[in-house]
Design an enzyme around this catalytic site. Sequence first.
Site: not given
Length: 551
Positions: A304-305
């Site tokens: 998850w960026e």
Amino acid sequence: MLYKLLNVLWLVAVSNAIPGTPVIDWADRNYALVEINYEATAYENLIKPKEQVDVQVSWNVWNGDIGDIAYVLFDEQQVWKGDAESKRATIKVLVSGQFNMRVKLCNEDGCSVSDPVLVKVADTDGGHLAPLEYTWLENNKPGRREDKIVAAYFVEWGVYGRNFPVDKVPLPNLSHLLYGFIPICGGDGINDALKTIPGSFESLQRSCKGREDFKVAIHDPWAAVQKPQKGVSAWNEPYKGNFGQLMAAKLANPHLKILPSIGGWTLSDPFYFMHDVEKRNVFVDSVKEFLQVWKFFDGVDIDWEFPGGKGANPSLGDADGDAKTYILLLEELRAMLDDLEAQTGRVYELTSAISAGYDKIAVVNYAEAQKSLGKIFLMSYDFKGAWSNTDLGYQTTVYAPSWNSEELYTTHYAVDALLKQGVDPNKIIVGVAMYGRGWTGVTNYTNDNYFSGTGNGPGSGTWEDGVVDYRQIQKDLNNYVYTFDSAAQASYVFDKSKGDLISFDSVDSVLGKVKYVDRNKLGGLFAWEIDADNGDLLNAINAQFKPKDEL
């Protein structure tokens, strides 16, 4: 008298005759526990999992008695028994493999056995395949540090322009391979960041057609399971592409753990909506289904960026909400994997790739997150790049440079931030950049400190402007002056005539990271991305250049 004697002997011979030799009828005996539709573009139509396959067998006896009892043998083990008069059987098979099938017919006088025929039952654990052995290419040398994690990302699209399929990956030298990337379904408003890559959003919509939003899928079915590749190119091979090769490669490298990495820079938007428990449940359930279908995977990596925002989509991000969602998501994934372990007897890993930016680390309580995670892949790269022509610096470095001792975007500062939160050092895996980031037209620098100058935009790249594969940097090294900053443990090259400046990981800087990991008792190193290396950097990660006791 002689005639009567011969007749009696003939009757005795007949009455004491074993059955005639059975001949198995011809048929296509290739089966699959997960069937692939090679015409499909949508994931919903691509796969058809089965709990078992029904292997049909029939036979004839052209001479002699047909027998009383028939047996079907797989590799000399009985799998069916029935009335020989039927001359047919159905065997229910639940596991993959290649089996020599025979029919044995018996009566009170004995038994006869057919010649073997091959039955091939495919499954996504690859049990039907021959091992895909690695041929040592470029500068890669055998040797893997078994006391540390040595991981690398392999990208789905690498089979195209990069021409880097799985068989080119030096898997014997890796403990983990991270497959990038598995997408989460969703259209407008859910995957908007993907629209920055021409055709990629549309490709995902084709794959997700008819599939519920927030379920995982495959982004490019052709690359993943349909494209013929070495070892999985036969016309009737059920699993081709990257997945087929990974199944076969794992047979040759049983130590290897393969994790699907969900998310990535342009595929992280859906995570921001998972504060909704219903959406989160859909996602977690689909990950379970995905692992049940694709059995060669050993868990899942969440990329998850970034929780809190500052990712590819600037409109998304809520620090407090995302921090809670991230922890809940990991907890629920770990609980799901525990259930799957109980069902299968296997071990499933849960890992997460996280930013090495101190500001992004501060968003999440990693002391809490680590309770669900086996490893944390610290993306200690992309600190600087051509998105700014005035803030030049090392895109990957262990420590702050001497000319900017206040620099906070460093590997050490990120590791220290995690340790101060109470993260187990053995869970921290440091990132290696197998590429460089750079600028062109760099001027106005002082005292030969090129990073004190200003750039005129991104330099020429290998696949995109401003990003250069390590392989290409090494090939073109004579065009530059190479410098290793021993204080920062960082490398760069500069071409004064063009003002081309590239910050990258070299053998020197990677060995510096190896020493740093050993000294601080961290868990190991991983690399983005394996197709950009000529072998030098992976060798350095595995400490091929110096004996381990010299590190």
